[in-house]
Structure formats: structure tokens, C-alpha cells
Design a protein around this motif. Structure first.
Motif, PDB file in Angstrom:
ATOM      1  N   GLN A 224      -0.586   0.950  46.255  1.00  0.00           N
ATOM      2  CA  GLN A 224      -1.164   1.204  44.966  1.00  0.00           C
ATOM      3  C   GLN A 224       0.172   1.176  44.075  1.00  0.00           C
ATOM      4  OE1 GLN A 224      -1.735   5.155  43.165  1.00  0.00           O
ATOM      5  NE2 GLN A 224      -3.600   4.448  42.231  1.00  0.00           N
ATOM      6  N   LYS A 225       1.388   1.924  44.255  1.00  0.00           N
ATOM      7  CA  LYS A 225       2.546   1.826  43.160  1.00  0.00           C
ATOM      8  C   LYS A 225       3.047   0.408  43.541  1.00  0.00           C
ATOM      9  CE  LYS A 225       1.815   6.220  42.592  1.00  0.00           C
ATOM     10  NZ  LYS A 225       0.791   6.227  41.129  1.00  0.00           N
ATOM     11  N   MET A 226       3.148  -0.127  44.479  1.00  0.00           N
ATOM     12  CA  MET A 226       3.608  -1.419  44.858  1.00  0.00           C
ATOM     13  C   MET A 226       2.807  -2.406  44.028  1.00  0.00           C
ATOM     14  SD  MET A 226       4.245  -3.828  48.300  1.00  0.00           S
ATOM     15  CE  MET A 226       2.211  -3.890  48.743  1.00  0.00           C
ATOM     16  N   MET A 227       1.376  -2.630  43.901  1.00  0.00           N
ATOM     17  CA  MET A 227       0.444  -3.197  43.362  1.00  0.00           C
ATOM     18  C   MET A 227       0.674  -3.062  41.698  1.00  0.00           C
ATOM     19  SD  MET A 227      -0.477  -5.075  45.843  1.00  0.00           S
ATOM     20  CE  MET A 227      -1.262  -5.998  44.514  1.00  0.00           C
ATOM     21  N   GLN A 228       0.772  -1.966  41.245  1.00  0.00           N
ATOM     22  CA  GLN A 228       1.058  -1.614  40.014  1.00  0.00           C
ATOM     23  C   GLN A 228       2.448  -2.298  39.316  1.00  0.00           C
ATOM     24  OE1 GLN A 228       1.217   2.668  39.442  1.00  0.00           O
ATOM     25  NE2 GLN A 228      -1.188   2.721  39.442  1.00  0.00           N
ATOM     26  N   ASP A 229       3.439  -2.375  40.301  1.00  0.00           N
ATOM     27  CA  ASP A 229       4.644  -3.066  39.873  1.00  0.00           C
ATOM     28  C   ASP A 229       4.609  -4.498  39.908  1.00  0.00           C
ATOM     29  OD1 ASP A 229       7.751  -2.529  39.564  1.00  0.00           O
ATOM     30  OD2 ASP A 229       7.673  -3.835  41.060  1.00  0.00           O
ATOM     31  N   ARG A 230       3.960  -4.679  40.979  1.00  0.00           N
ATOM     32  CA  ARG A 230       3.547  -6.259  40.879  1.00  0.00           C
ATOM     33  C   ARG A 230       2.823  -6.758  39.900  1.00  0.00           C
ATOM     34  NH1 ARG A 230       1.903  -8.612  46.789  1.00  0.00           N
ATOM     35  NH2 ARG A 230       1.787 -10.633  45.523  1.00  0.00           N
ATOM     36  N   GLN A 231       1.829  -6.017  39.300  1.00  0.00           N
ATOM     37  CA  GLN A 231       0.826  -6.523  38.322  1.00  0.00           C
ATOM     38  C   GLN A 231       1.964  -6.532  36.896  1.00  0.00           C
ATOM     39  OE1 GLN A 231      -2.350  -3.844  37.207  1.00  0.00           O
ATOM     40  NE2 GLN A 231      -3.251  -5.258  35.881  1.00  0.00           N
ATOM     41  N   ILE A 232       2.806  -5.679  36.637  1.00  0.00           N
ATOM     42  CA  ILE A 232       3.964  -5.837  35.733  1.00  0.00           C
ATOM     43  C   ILE A 232       4.453  -6.993  35.682  1.00  0.00           C
ATOM     44  CG2 ILE A 232       5.861  -4.875  34.502  1.00  0.00           C
ATOM     45  CD1 ILE A 232       4.703  -2.338  35.139  1.00  0.00           C
ATOM     46  N   ALA A 233       5.166  -7.471  37.079  1.00  0.00           N
ATOM     47  CA  ALA A 233       5.801  -8.658  37.565  1.00  0.00           C
ATOM     48  C   ALA A 233       4.878  -9.875  37.266  1.00  0.00           C
ATOM     49  CB  ALA A 233       6.232  -8.685  38.812  1.00  0.00           C
ATOM     50  N   ALA A 234       3.645  -9.879  37.411  1.00  0.00           N
ATOM     51  CA  ALA A 234       2.687 -10.992  37.412  1.00  0.00           C
ATOM     52  C   ALA A 234       2.537 -11.147  35.932  1.00  0.00           C
ATOM     53  CB  ALA A 234       1.330 -10.452  38.019  1.00  0.00           C
ATOM     54  N   ARG A 235       2.397 -10.109  34.932  1.00  0.00           N
ATOM     55  CA  ARG A 235       2.068 -10.502  33.599  1.00  0.00           C
ATOM     56  C   ARG A 235       3.379 -10.966  33.071  1.00  0.00           C
ATOM     57  NH1 ARG A 235       1.395  -4.528  31.604  1.00  0.00           N
ATOM     58  NH2 ARG A 235       1.407  -5.616  29.553  1.00  0.00           N
ATOM     59  N   LEU A 236       4.532 -10.589  33.418  1.00  0.00           N
ATOM     60  CA  LEU A 236       5.787 -11.205  32.809  1.00  0.00           C
ATOM     61  C   LEU A 236       5.868 -12.721  33.526  1.00  0.00           C
ATOM     62  CD1 LEU A 236       8.541 -10.761  31.771  1.00  0.00           C
ATOM     63  CD2 LEU A 236       9.626  -9.926  33.877  1.00  0.00           C
ATOM     64  N   GLN A 237       5.756 -13.188  34.631  1.00  0.00           N
ATOM     65  CA  GLN A 237       5.574 -14.323  35.081  1.00  0.00           C
ATOM     66  C   GLN A 237       4.727 -15.389  34.072  1.00  0.00           C
ATOM     67  OE1 GLN A 237       4.304 -14.915  39.180  1.00  0.00           O
ATOM     68  NE2 GLN A 237       5.038 -17.087  39.031  1.00  0.00           N
ATOM     69  N   SER A 238       3.335 -14.679  33.758  1.00  0.00           N
ATOM     70  CA  SER A 238       2.477 -15.344  33.026  1.00  0.00           C
ATOM     71  C   SER A 238       3.131 -15.813  31.914  1.00  0.00           C
ATOM     72  CB  SER A 238       1.475 -14.499  33.011  1.00  0.00           C
ATOM     73  OG  SER A 238       0.201 -15.596  32.435  1.00  0.00           O
ATOM     74  N   ALA A 239       3.573 -14.726  30.995  1.00  0.00           N
ATOM     75  CA  ALA A 239       4.159 -14.757  29.863  1.00  0.00           C
ATOM     76  C   ALA A 239       5.318 -15.842  29.924  1.00  0.00           C
ATOM     77  CB  ALA A 239       4.766 -13.280  29.241  1.00  0.00           C
ATOM     78  N   GLN A 240       6.116 -15.688  30.868  1.00  0.00           N
ATOM     79  CA  GLN A 240       7.461 -16.571  31.066  1.00  0.00           C
ATOM     80  C   GLN A 240       6.942 -18.207  31.022  1.00  0.00           C
ATOM     81  OE1 GLN A 240      10.345 -15.710  30.224  1.00  0.00           O
ATOM     82  NE2 GLN A 240      11.254 -14.216  30.818  1.00  0.00           N
ATOM     83  N   ALA A 241       5.718 -18.100  32.087  1.00  0.00           N
ATOM     84  CA  ALA A 241       5.193 -19.585  32.198  1.00  0.00           C
ATOM     85  C   ALA A 241       4.721 -20.350  30.956  1.00  0.00           C
ATOM     86  CB  ALA A 241       4.109 -19.394  33.329  1.00  0.00           C
ATOM     87  N   THR A 242       4.243 -19.201  30.141  1.00  0.00           N
ATOM     88  CA  THR A 242       3.874 -19.909  28.746  1.00  0.00           C
ATOM     89  C   THR A 242       4.784 -20.332  27.877  1.00  0.00           C
ATOM     90  OG1 THR A 242       2.117 -18.369  28.542  1.00  0.00           O
ATOM     91  CG2 THR A 242       2.560 -19.145  26.519  1.00  0.00           C
ATOM     92  N   VAL A 243       6.031 -19.531  27.777  1.00  0.00           N
ATOM     93  CA  VAL A 243       7.160 -19.850  27.109  1.00  0.00           C
ATOM     94  C   VAL A 243       7.619 -21.425  27.713  1.00  0.00           C
ATOM     95  CG1 VAL A 243       9.653 -19.412  26.718  1.00  0.00           C
ATOM     96  CG2 VAL A 243       7.944 -17.509  26.612  1.00  0.00           C
ATOM     97  N   LEU A 244       7.692 -21.421  29.105  1.00  0.00           N
ATOM     98  CA  LEU A 244       8.237 -22.542  29.580  1.00  0.00           C
ATOM     99  C   LEU A 244       7.416 -24.028  29.172  1.00  0.00           C
ATOM    100  CD1 LEU A 244       9.359 -21.577  33.151  1.00  0.00           C
ATOM    101  CD2 LEU A 244      10.986 -22.031  31.163  1.00  0.00           C
ATOM    102  N   VAL A 245       6.122 -23.710  29.027  1.00  0.00           N
ATOM    103  CA  VAL A 245       5.200 -24.811  28.768  1.00  0.00           C
ATOM    104  C   VAL A 245       5.623 -25.422  27.411  1.00  0.00           C
ATOM    105  CG1 VAL A 245       2.784 -25.407  28.435  1.00  0.00           C
ATOM    106  CG2 VAL A 245       3.076 -24.266  30.270  1.00  0.00           C
ATOM    107  N   TYR A 246       5.500 -24.310  26.497  1.00  0.00           N
ATOM    108  CA  TYR A 246       5.799 -24.479  25.128  1.00  0.00           C
ATOM    109  C   TYR A 246       7.192 -25.359  24.772  1.00  0.00           C
ATOM    110  CZ  TYR A 246       1.680 -22.715  23.060  1.00  0.00           C
ATOM    111  OH  TYR A 246       0.410 -22.550  22.613  1.00  0.00           O
ATOM    112  N   LYS A 247       8.202 -24.841  25.621  1.00  0.00           N
ATOM    113  CA  LYS A 247       9.422 -25.257  25.712  1.00  0.00           C
ATOM    114  C   LYS A 247       9.542 -26.847  26.093  1.00  0.00           C
ATOM    115  CE  LYS A 247      14.252 -24.921  27.692  1.00  0.00           C
ATOM    116  NZ  LYS A 247      15.035 -24.056  28.613  1.00  0.00           N
ATOM    117  N   ALA A 248       8.748 -26.986  27.158  1.00  0.00           N
ATOM    118  CA  ALA A 248       8.694 -28.693  27.768  1.00  0.00           C
ATOM    119  C   ALA A 248       7.777 -29.385  26.848  1.00  0.00           C
ATOM    120  CB  ALA A 248       7.741 -28.446  29.183  1.00  0.00           C
TER     121      ALA A 248
END
Length: 492
Positions: A461-485
Motif C-alpha cells: 500500500q505504501k509503495m503504491m501511494q508513493d508511486r501514485q505521487i511519482a505518476a502524478r509528477l511524471q504526468s505533469a512533467q510530460a505536459t510541460v515537455l509537450v508544451y515546450k516541444a
């Protein structure tokens, strides 16, 4: 001299009126592009013009702290300030080149006093007294001189020089300098994109580390309570030493994550301070309030691939480089043709200051000239060939920039789609882990499973909670990369 000037003037005026600029005319490059991006779909794309009329895209993160930091970084960042100065330098250079197209006028004044030598082989006889033995003068006239050997006086006047740009050499050079100004402006816009995206990246990473630290601290607190409970169970003889060891291991592993996350958080905070050109204490004030990691849930305006030609700074700079070199090719060709000059020196000269501004003191000189380098050992032709080769290289760089931009956008869109998919799967996995922990605790209380199973469910459970935060961060970063590109408008 007067008759020569009168003969040349009609010729020069006729050439000025007709003009005969030489050199190639610039044609913007045509590039064949696909009609859509490979990894774009209706769910993730929208009309870019419609989106451009809305607020700045990062406002969709709904984070006022981030909005304020972006507004400040675009005003305070030192590299952006340097880029603005480069625009000023380019404008100054353009003004310098433009100045050669208009007459140069110098105004001056002087006072002169000189004495001629009486022993001079040429003028000495005119300065020495002469009598009847020289020149047949009658004796009653006595000794006399033909000229004084001392003179003084004053001069006030101007010198005017102008090159008639018959073949457009100066025009071409001025056009090239103007294009360099445009390149400096495009570079500043592109740098604004990079600086802004860097700030958003570090802000998201900081908030992500902060949220993961908060989660780790909460997990540590829960795991300590679990460890105390396991110790009591073991001391009462109902638990095993394996349960105790597992609980201690899970707690130690969670505690070990905190220093690493704090280090990452500090690194990103220092980077924000550098970008904002602010002391770290000021950035601490900005970030004092704990906020969750922002996440954008909106449509990305990918637009058409052809939009990249006008939106990407690297493509625009490459295209302007072709235009500038084309003008330099024209200037090199025109430099091999004759150059025509008009000069004039009007002024007043007198031996007495009282007579300086009288009509009889006015004098002038004027000239029309031509200069043509008819032989230079092939230097002029080689210069033309050199600039033509530069143009071909610039054209290839332009094509490479277009190809790279298209690939970068498609890659960013692919990454964005996978990040969204990963986030969705992690959310479902996190919900399943919550259910597993709840059932494990119920079964443990009923005595149907040992505590090891509960600890394992909690660890997942704790591992998945941490991975969910990492997944949200990855999604936000991917958005930034698209706009930058996509090279969208990042300028406040």
C-alpha cells in the motif's frame, strides 16, 4: 572642376533614380510535413488558436505560487536580462549599418597662423625686398616685397561625404543587420520558454518531493505504531520473531527514504533561487505554505505540424539565418560593382574674424567620384562563393531543425500518453492496495492470517501511494515537455 561636376551630376542622379540592385531575392523555404502527429489523438489535441485566446496554459495547474514565480522569473532571470541586452546591441548595430546609407556631415572651425621661409628656393624671392636692380622698378619706389611671409586667419566649414548605393550593397547589409535583430528577439523568446519550463520542472519536483516526504513521515508514524503492537504480541508469546524483524525492516526502509527526498527537495529549491535570481531565504518564503503537487487535467492544443514553423524558436532562428545570409550574398555581389561617391566642403575663410562671415569669404569644393576594384586576385568572387556555401549550410540546418522538432513533438506526445496511462493504472492499483490492507487487517484480527501478511499488504500500500505521487509528477512533467516541444507562447 565645376564643369566636371556639372557633367557627372545628371549621370549620378539618373543612376540613383533607376537603381540596379543586384543579388538573389529571398524565398522562404517550403517544407513538406505530415498533416497530423503520429501520437496525437482527439482526446489530447485541440485547436491551438482557440487555446491561445485563453489564459496562459500553466494557469491550468491552479497554483498561484507557481503563477507568481513564472511572472517574476521572466522579469528577474539574469540570462533573460542578458538576452534583452543582446537585442539592444543588435539594434545598435543595425543603426550603425543604416547610418552608411545617409550623408556623413562633419562641421569644424580652425584658426591658423604660419610664416614662410624667406630662404625657400621657390617662394623666397617673393618674400625678400626687391629694388630697381630686380624687376626694373624705378628707384623712387624703393625696396618692396611681393608677399608677406606671415599669415593668419580663421576657417569655419563642413565636409560632406555620401556613397550612392547604386547596386544595393548598403541596403543588403542593413537588411541583414535588421534580420539579426529579429533573431535576437526570437532567441529571447526561446530562452524564455527554456527558463520557464526549467522553473516549472523544478517547482513540480520540489512539490513532489515535499508530498513524498509528508507521505513517508506519515508512514513512519504508522509503522512505529505497528512495530509497538508487534512487540507486545511477541512479548505475550503469540507472535514470532520473524514478524518483529519484518516490521523493523519496513520501518527502517521507510525512514531511509526521507534523507534522500530532503536532499532532492533542497537541490530543486536552490535551482529555483538561481532561476529567480533571489536569495534562498526569499524562496523559502515563497514555498513556506505546503501545497499538493499540481496536476493539469486539460486538453493540449497540439495544432498542426505546420504550426511548428512559426512557433518553434529554433526553426524560426534557422529560417532567419537563411534570410540574413541571403542578404550577405547580395552585398558580396554588389561589392564587386563600382562605388559612387559625392563629396563637398563648403565654408568661410578670412584673415580677419570681422570678415569671416562676409559674402566674399565663402568658398567651397565639390567632387563626384567612382571606385571600382577591377582586379583583386579573385577575392571578390571567392567571397560570393563563401556566402553561398554558408547559405547552403543554413538551409540544411533549417531542414534538420524541422525534422528534429517534428520528432521531438511526436516523442513528447507519446510520452504524455504513456504517462497518462501509467497514472490511470497506478490509481487503480492504489485502490486495490487499500482494499487488500483493509481485508488483511480484518483477517488478522480474526486470527486467520499472521501479522506478516498484514505487513506485506501495508508495504504494498505504501509503495503504491508513493508511486501514485511519482505518476502524478511524471504526468505533469510530460505536459510541460509537450508544451515546450510545441514552442507555444510562454511570454507573460
Amino acid at each position: 572642376m565645376t564643369s566636371l561636376t556639372h557633367k557627372l551630376t545628371p549621370i549620378v542622379i539618373a543612376m540613383l533614380v533607376t537603381g540596379c540592385a543586384v543579388g538573389p531575392d529571398y524565398q522562404p523555404p517550403e517544407v513538406d510535413l505530415a498533416t497530423t502527429y503520429i501520437h496525437s489523438n482527439n482526446q489530447r489535441s485541440a485547436d491551438s488558436q482557440q487555446h491561445a485566446e485563453s489564459n496562459y496554459w500553466w494557469h491550468q495547474f491552479n497554483d498561484e505560487t507557481l503563477n507568481k514565480m513564472i511572472a517574476d522569473v521572466q522579469q528577474q532571470n539574469i540570462p533573460l536580462t542578458v538576452a534583452a541586452e543582446r537585442i539592444s546591441m543588435a539594434n545598435s548595430y543595425h543603426s550603425i549599418v543604416e547610418s552608411f546609407k545617409v550623408p556623413t556631415v562633419n562641421i569644424g572651425a580652425s584658426y591658423f597662423n604660419y610664416q614662410l621661409s624667406k630662404n625657400d628656393s621657390m617662394l623666397g624671392s617673393a618674400l625678400n625686398p626687391i629694388g630697381d636692380s630686380v624687376g626694373g622698378l624705378p628707384p623712387q619706389l624703393g625696396a618692396m616685397t611681393l608677399s608677406d611671409n606671415q599669415h593668419d586667419g580663421g576657417f569655419v566649414g563642413a565636409s560632406i561625404a555620401w556613397e550612392a548605393d547604386i547596386f544595393g550593397r548598403l541596403d543588403r547589409q542593413a537588411n541583414a543587420a535588421k534580420i539579426r535583430v529579429e533573431q535576437a528577439e526570437i532567441f529571447q523568446n526561446g530562452l524564455t520558454t527554456l527558463i520557464t519550463s526549467d522553473l516549472i520542472h523544478n517547482y513540480l519536483q520540489y512539490r513532489g518531493a515535499q508530498e513524498r516526504i509528508d507521505l513517508a513521515l506519515a508512514n513512519v508514524e504508522d509503522q512505529r505504531k505497528t512495530l509497538d503492537l508487534v512487540k507486545k504480541v511477541v512479548s505475550s508469546g503469540y507472535g514470532s520473531e520473524l514478524d518483529l524483524a519484518q516490521a523493523q525492516t519496513l520501518l527502517a526502509a521507510t525512514e531511509s527514504m526521507i534523507p534522500q527526498l530532503e536532499t532532492a527537495q533542497q537541490v530543486h529549491k536552490h535551482r529555483l533561487a538561481v532561476l529567480l535570481s533571489e536569495p534562498l531565504s526569499q524562496v523559502d518564503i515563497r514555498l513556506a505554505q505546503h501545497q499538493p503537487l499540481p496536476l493539469m487535467n486539460d486538453v493540449i492544443p497540439t495544432g498542426l505540424p505546420s504550426d511548428l514553423l512559426t512557433r518553434r524558436p529554433d526553426i524560426r532562428i534557422a529560417e532567419r539565418e537563411m534570410a540574413a545570409i541571403n542578404e550577405e550574398v547580395g552585398a558580396a555581389i554588389a561589392n564587386r560593382y563600382p562605388k559612387f561617391f559625392l563629396t563637398g566642403v563648403p565654408g568661410v575663410t578670412a584673415g580677419s574674424f570681422d570678415d569671416l562671415f562676409s559674402s566674399d569669404s565663402i568658398g567651397w569644393a565639390g567632387a563626384a567620384g567612382v571606385s571600382w576594384n577591377v582586379f583583386d586576385g579573385g577575392r571578390g568572387e571567392a567571397m560570393v562563393e563563401l556566402h553561398e556555401s554558408r547559405f547552403q549550410i543554413a538551409a540544411m540546418h533549417y531542414q534538420h531543425a524541422v525534422d528534429s522538432a517534428f520528432a521531438e513533438v511526436d516523442s513528447a506526445l507519446f510520452n504524455y500518453g504513456r504517462a497518462q496511462e501509467n497514472h490511470s493504472r497506478i490509481v487503480h492499483a492504489n485502490e486495490a492496495s487499500d482494499t487488500a490492507v483493509s481485508k488483511a487487517k480484518s483477517l488478522y484480527r480474526a486470527g486467520l492470517i499472521d501479522h506478516l501478511s498484514v505487513l506485506d499488504a501495508q508495504r504494498q500500500q505504501k509503495m503504491m501511494q508513493d508511486r501514485q505521487i511519482a505518476a502524478r509528477l511524471q504526468s505533469a512533467q510530460a505536459t510541460v515537455l509537450v508544451y515546450k516541444a510545441l514552442g507555444g507562447d510562454w511570454q507573460i
